[in-house]
Enzyme design. Sequence first.
Site, mmCIF file in Angstrom:
data_model
loop_
_atom_site.group_PDB
_atom_site.id
_atom_site.type_symbol
_atom_site.label_atom_id
_atom_site.label_comp_id
_atom_site.label_asym_id
_atom_site.label_seq_id
_atom_site.Cartn_x
_atom_site.Cartn_y
_atom_site.Cartn_z
ATOM 1 N N ASP A 106 -1.835 -20.600 -11.617
ATOM 2 C CA ASP A 106 -0.829 -19.531 -11.645
ATOM 3 C C ASP A 106 -1.314 -18.405 -12.552
ATOM 4 O O ASP A 106 -1.394 -18.563 -13.771
ATOM 5 C CB ASP A 106 0.502 -20.099 -12.157
ATOM 6 C CG ASP A 106 1.586 -19.036 -12.232
ATOM 7 O OD1 ASP A 106 1.310 -17.850 -11.910
ATOM 8 O OD2 ASP A 106 2.713 -19.385 -12.619
ATOM 9 N N ALA A 149 -3.657 -12.158 -6.235
ATOM 10 C CA ALA A 149 -3.233 -10.856 -6.783
ATOM 11 C C ALA A 149 -1.773 -10.628 -6.450
ATOM 12 O O ALA A 149 -1.229 -11.266 -5.543
ATOM 13 C CB ALA A 149 -4.073 -9.726 -6.182
ATOM 14 N N LYS A 180 -4.372 -2.732 -10.704
ATOM 15 C CA LYS A 180 -5.662 -3.200 -10.170
ATOM 16 C C LYS A 180 -6.814 -2.528 -10.921
ATOM 17 O O LYS A 180 -7.826 -3.164 -11.212
ATOM 18 C CB LYS A 180 -5.764 -2.924 -8.669
ATOM 19 C CG LYS A 180 -4.815 -3.730 -7.794
ATOM 20 C CD LYS A 180 -5.077 -5.233 -7.804
ATOM 21 C CE LYS A 180 -6.369 -5.605 -7.120
ATOM 22 N NZ LYS A 180 -6.536 -7.088 -7.086
ATOM 23 N N TYR A 197 0.784 -0.568 -8.380
ATOM 24 C CA TYR A 197 -0.205 -1.543 -7.883
ATOM 25 C C TYR A 197 -1.621 -1.045 -8.192
ATOM 26 O O TYR A 197 -2.450 -1.776 -8.746
ATOM 27 C CB TYR A 197 0.006 -1.742 -6.385
ATOM 28 C CG TYR A 197 -1.099 -2.494 -5.674
ATOM 29 C CD1 TYR A 197 -1.243 -3.872 -5.811
ATOM 30 C CD2 TYR A 197 -2.005 -1.812 -4.848
ATOM 31 C CE1 TYR A 197 -2.258 -4.556 -5.146
ATOM 32 C CE2 TYR A 197 -3.014 -2.490 -4.180
ATOM 33 C CZ TYR A 197 -3.140 -3.857 -4.340
ATOM 34 O OH TYR A 197 -4.140 -4.523 -3.679
ATOM 35 N N TYR A 240 -11.526 -9.050 -6.365
ATOM 36 C CA TYR A 240 -11.267 -8.044 -5.326
ATOM 37 C C TYR A 240 -10.384 -6.938 -5.875
ATOM 38 O O TYR A 240 -9.429 -7.198 -6.613
ATOM 39 C CB TYR A 240 -10.608 -8.697 -4.097
ATOM 40 C CG TYR A 240 -11.484 -9.795 -3.559
ATOM 41 C CD1 TYR A 240 -12.505 -9.506 -2.658
ATOM 42 C CD2 TYR A 240 -11.364 -11.096 -4.038
ATOM 43 C CE1 TYR A 240 -13.378 -10.500 -2.225
ATOM 44 C CE2 TYR A 240 -12.226 -12.096 -3.608
ATOM 45 C CZ TYR A 240 -13.221 -11.786 -2.710
ATOM 46 O OH TYR A 240 -14.084 -12.762 -2.298
ATOM 47 N N GLN A 242 -4.805 -14.160 2.301
ATOM 48 C CA GLN A 242 -5.631 -13.821 3.474
ATOM 49 C C GLN A 242 -7.112 -14.078 3.192
ATOM 50 O O GLN A 242 -7.809 -14.748 3.956
ATOM 51 C CB GLN A 242 -5.464 -12.340 3.830
ATOM 52 C CG GLN A 242 -4.090 -11.938 4.288
ATOM 53 C CD GLN A 242 -4.110 -10.525 4.867
ATOM 54 O OE1 GLN A 242 -4.219 -10.336 6.064
ATOM 55 N NE2 GLN A 242 -4.014 -9.521 4.012
ATOM 56 N N THR A 266 -9.226 -2.500 -4.862
ATOM 57 C CA THR A 266 -8.640 -1.732 -3.773
ATOM 58 C C THR A 266 -9.003 -0.252 -3.832
ATOM 59 O O THR A 266 -9.264 0.286 -4.920
ATOM 60 C CB THR A 266 -7.099 -1.871 -3.856
ATOM 61 O OG1 THR A 266 -6.496 -0.914 -3.001
ATOM 62 C CG2 THR A 266 -6.584 -1.647 -5.271
ATOM 63 N N ASP A 267 -8.968 0.403 -2.669
ATOM 64 C CA ASP A 267 -9.134 1.858 -2.639
ATOM 65 C C ASP A 267 -7.947 2.552 -3.322
ATOM 66 O O ASP A 267 -8.024 3.749 -3.606
ATOM 67 C CB ASP A 267 -9.230 2.346 -1.194
ATOM 68 C CG ASP A 267 -7.925 2.134 -0.467
ATOM 69 O OD1 ASP A 267 -7.719 1.020 0.061
ATOM 70 O OD2 ASP A 267 -7.085 3.059 -0.447
HETATM 71 P P1 NDP Z 1 -2.541 -11.852 -0.051
HETATM 72 O O1 NDP Z 1 -1.252 -11.231 -0.460
HETATM 73 O O2 NDP Z 1 -2.723 -12.398 1.314
HETATM 74 O O3 NDP Z 1 -2.922 -13.019 -1.062
HETATM 75 C C1 NDP Z 1 -2.703 -12.928 -2.411
HETATM 76 C C2 NDP Z 1 -2.508 -14.331 -2.905
HETATM 77 O O4 NDP Z 1 -2.267 -14.254 -4.304
HETATM 78 C C3 NDP Z 1 -1.307 -15.036 -2.264
HETATM 79 O O5 NDP Z 1 -1.700 -16.314 -1.807
HETATM 80 C C4 NDP Z 1 -0.319 -15.150 -3.412
HETATM 81 O O6 NDP Z 1 0.436 -16.327 -3.390
HETATM 82 C C5 NDP Z 1 -1.268 -15.191 -4.592
HETATM 83 N N1 NDP Z 1 -0.576 -14.923 -5.839
HETATM 84 C C6 NDP Z 1 0.336 -13.962 -6.123
HETATM 85 N N2 NDP Z 1 0.766 -14.107 -7.378
HETATM 86 C C7 NDP Z 1 0.129 -15.185 -7.892
HETATM 87 C C8 NDP Z 1 0.159 -15.858 -9.133
HETATM 88 N N3 NDP Z 1 0.963 -15.471 -10.131
HETATM 89 N N4 NDP Z 1 -0.646 -16.921 -9.307
HETATM 90 C C9 NDP Z 1 -1.453 -17.355 -8.316
HETATM 91 N N5 NDP Z 1 -1.507 -16.785 -7.106
HETATM 92 C C10 NDP Z 1 -0.719 -15.704 -6.908
HETATM 93 O O7 NDP Z 1 -3.647 -10.787 -0.391
HETATM 94 P P2 NDP Z 1 -5.077 -10.509 0.247
HETATM 95 O O8 NDP Z 1 -5.782 -11.775 0.548
HETATM 96 O O9 NDP Z 1 -4.918 -9.492 1.294
HETATM 97 O O10 NDP Z 1 -5.739 -9.793 -1.010
HETATM 98 C C11 NDP Z 1 -6.798 -10.369 -1.761
HETATM 99 C C12 NDP Z 1 -7.348 -9.325 -2.701
HETATM 100 O O11 NDP Z 1 -7.711 -8.164 -1.978
HETATM 101 C C13 NDP Z 1 -6.372 -8.866 -3.785
HETATM 102 O O12 NDP Z 1 -7.089 -8.674 -4.983
HETATM 103 C C14 NDP Z 1 -5.883 -7.517 -3.278
HETATM 104 O O13 NDP Z 1 -5.490 -6.681 -4.340
HETATM 105 C C15 NDP Z 1 -7.127 -7.005 -2.570
HETATM 106 N N6 NDP Z 1 -6.861 -6.010 -1.544
HETATM 107 C C16 NDP Z 1 -6.008 -6.287 -0.503
HETATM 108 C C17 NDP Z 1 -5.749 -5.318 0.459
HETATM 109 C C18 NDP Z 1 -4.816 -5.575 1.607
HETATM 110 O O14 NDP Z 1 -4.674 -4.692 2.463
HETATM 111 N N7 NDP Z 1 -4.199 -6.762 1.702
HETATM 112 C C19 NDP Z 1 -6.383 -3.995 0.413
HETATM 113 C C20 NDP Z 1 -7.258 -3.811 -0.728
HETATM 114 C C21 NDP Z 1 -7.480 -4.792 -1.635
HETATM 115 P P3 NDP Z 1 1.937 -16.335 -2.809
HETATM 116 O O15 NDP Z 1 1.774 -16.226 -1.315
HETATM 117 O O16 NDP Z 1 2.443 -17.645 -3.289
HETATM 118 O O17 NDP Z 1 2.623 -15.144 -3.406
#
Ligand code: NDP
Length: 298
Positions: free
Chosen positions: A39, A63, A132, A128, A102, A11, A104-105
């Site tokens: 990766d 993540a 984090k 999780y 990034y 996202q 998280t709360d």
């Molecule tokens: P998403 O789940 O949308 O995106 C995470 C991305 O990480 C995905 O594209 C996923 O790929 C990728 N990923 C997972 N495992 C691996 C790996 N081994 N190697 C490379 N890429 C990988 O998350 P958000 O964009 O929402 O989150 C971004 C950040 O914000 C993160 O650090 C999250 O912890 C933090 N955050 C998110 C919240 C939320 O509500 N979403 C709330 C608070 C913090 P694939 O799709 O292939 O699995």
Amino acid sequence: MKILLFGKNGQIGWELQRSLAPLGEIVALDRHSTELCGDLANLAGISATVHQVRPDVIINAAAYTAVDKAESDVATAYAVNAEAPGVLAEAASAVGAWLVHYSTDYVFDGSGSKPWAESDPTGPLNVYGQTKLEGEQRIAARCATHLILRTSWVYSARGGNFAKTMLRLGRERDRLSVIDDQFGAPTGADLLADLTAHMVRSALPGSAGDLAGIYHAAAAGETSWHGYARFVVDFASKSGVDLKASPSTMDPVPTTAFPTPATRPHNSRLNTAKLQASFDLQLPAWQQGVARMLAEII
Ligand code: NDP
């Protein structure tokens, strides 16, 4: 400026590809990238990528975000959320890069009703959150020039999200039960990406790291999942979407009504005063971004 972005299709990662574009050359990777390793489970691979690209800034938007799955898949969640950020931090230090990350709360225990400040004691309730938190700690210990943005309740127009689920259920059912004892601020991935671009511009050039640190970054105001759902259904109805449910047929229920493997915090409110003061930014009300996202998807 040369920027190395991990997690380009998440996202926030997707929106970063847009918001960072005017800042310079971007090398954007995901876990399936072939020429360079993106990766995060491949620790030697991502370290080699940093040394090969030699960026000015590394941005880690990747993540392990499957909160419930993490409870039973601890090793992978730990590698991606705790070990990989530590490796990126070490590599960033070695090549003289900043690291933006990034968090998280969920690093907090969700008690009370006061918005959490950056200096408040942590106490994650689930795997999780624990992984984090360890990721944050490893970054802080290994790379002085870091920016860590803790955020909450992230949504984007792309892919699935809570609002889309409420709209689907609202079309199918007269009444919906929605949790009303978890509080936070829905925060757009687009807003976080824009904040990141501003922060990178302010913190980086020639900076000795004065602005480095952890910042809470979320839209202004607060609501519960129930309040969020009511806003979505109300906005959609007023926009002419044909729904069976209405704001008055959304029933508030406690978290215990929907048991999940991972415990969720009740208080996800984040105090964003430090970010706003340090970077001279103003955070918009959560309703503004959600209304914009709804206008895009309806
Ligand atoms: P998403 O789940 O949308 O995106 C995470 C991305 O990480 C995905 O594209 C996923 O790929 C990728 N990923 C997972 N495992 C691996 C790996 N081994 N190697 C490379 N890429 C990988 O998350 P958000 O964009 O929402 O989150 C971004 C950040 O914000 C993160 O650090 C999250 O912890 C933090 N955050 C998110 C919240 C939320 O509500 N979403 C709330 C608070 C913090 P694939 O799709 O292939 O699995």
